[in-house]
Design a protein around this motif. Structure first.
Motif, PDB file in Angstrom:
ATOM      1  N   SER A  63       0.731  -1.314   0.006  1.00 25.69           N
ATOM      2  CA  SER A  63      -0.007   0.068   0.154  1.00 25.69           C
ATOM      3  C   SER A  63       0.792   1.267   0.012  1.00 25.69           C
ATOM      4  N   LYS A  64       0.231   2.232  -0.317  1.00 28.40           N
ATOM      5  CA  LYS A  64       0.858   3.675  -0.282  1.00 28.40           C
ATOM      6  C   LYS A  64       1.356   3.843   1.131  1.00 28.40           C
ATOM      7  N   ILE A  65       0.634   3.669   2.141  1.00 29.56           N
ATOM      8  CA  ILE A  65       0.925   3.771   3.456  1.00 29.56           C
ATOM      9  C   ILE A  65       2.376   2.955   3.944  1.00 29.56           C
ATOM     10  N   ALA A  66       2.411   1.808   3.416  1.00 30.04           N
ATOM     11  CA  ALA A  66       3.487   0.915   3.776  1.00 30.04           C
ATOM     12  C   ALA A  66       4.783   1.502   2.971  1.00 30.04           C
ATOM     13  N   TYR A  67       4.680   1.907   1.816  1.00 31.53           N
ATOM     14  CA  TYR A  67       5.667   2.693   0.933  1.00 31.53           C
ATOM     15  C   TYR A  67       5.986   3.671   1.808  1.00 31.53           C
ATOM     16  N   THR A  95       1.014   9.893   5.259  1.00 29.22           N
ATOM     17  CA  THR A  95       2.012   9.525   6.121  1.00 29.22           C
ATOM     18  C   THR A  95       3.173  10.548   6.282  1.00 29.22           C
ATOM     19  N   LEU A  96       3.818  10.906   5.160  1.00 28.51           N
ATOM     20  CA  LEU A  96       4.732  11.797   5.109  1.00 28.51           C
ATOM     21  C   LEU A  96       4.390  13.243   5.345  1.00 28.51           C
ATOM     22  N   LEU A  97       3.098  13.611   4.932  1.00 21.99           N
ATOM     23  CA  LEU A  97       2.487  15.084   5.276  1.00 21.99           C
ATOM     24  C   LEU A  97       2.438  15.324   6.524  1.00 21.99           C
TER      25      LEU A  97
END
Length: 190
Positions: A63-67, A95-97
């Protein structure tokens, strides 16, 4: 201030930032290059310039979250304080934001809000615009919608080829981006 640069392609803006740091024009350390494409030329630039890099392909994660969690782990391991997107072709997620609020800076090849997205130069050219430019902005949840830090214009003359326009835009990016990064670093430190 420790910076991570995210890039997906050629890396000319990455190199301009590294050179500005080495020339003392940007008071920071480029601690890491984060790339999402193993074939990207920016990785060769990083190697030649002696900058550590990692390549993480989003498709390799569930997922994008895992990445983004994996990316975040690398950023935290390097004590990164500011993220600079220099030709990064990924939309930054929550997550990064959340981990870097108002600490992710992007450069875009148009005068936002005009011509957002992947093809800002081509869109302005094909639209018959008489001017376009470069925007440096903070990243938010949208696509090229964050608060603008600086903009500079470039004229598009009748008869200009798109390659000429691209050259003018890139030259302006290489000048403006390091200037704005330095100004923003000073603001963050004050």
């Amino acid at each position: 201030m420790k910076i991570a640069v995210f890039a997906s392609g050629n890396g000319s803006n990455f190199e301009a930032i590294v050179e500005a740091v080495r020339d003392g024009k940007v008071e920071a350390e480029i601690a890491l290059l984060v790339c999402d494409r193993p074939e990207a030329y920016v990785l060769k630039r990083a190697e030649r310039l002696g900058i550590s890099s990692i390549t993480l392909q989003p498709k390799a994660f569930e997922s994008k979250i895992a990445y983004e969690t994996e990316v975040l782990d690398h950023l935290q391991a390097e004590s990164i304080e500011l993220i600079v997107l220099a030709g990064c072709m990924r939309i930054v997620g929550a997550t990064l934001l959340k981990a870097y609020p108002k600490r992710i800076v992007n450069i875009h090849p148009s005068l936002l809000p005009l011509y957002p997205g992947r093809q800002g130069i081509e869109d302005a050219f094909n639209d018959g615009a008489t001017e376009t430019g470069v925007t440096v902005h903070l990243v938010d949840e949208g696509i090229d919608t964050g608060p603008v830090l600086a903009q500079r214009k470039v004229a598009i003359h009748q008869g200009d080829a798109i390659e000429l326009l691209e050259g003018k835009i890139h030259a302006l990016e290489h000048e403006l981006f390091p200037e704005v990064i330095q100004t923003y670093i000073k603001k963050l430190k004050s």
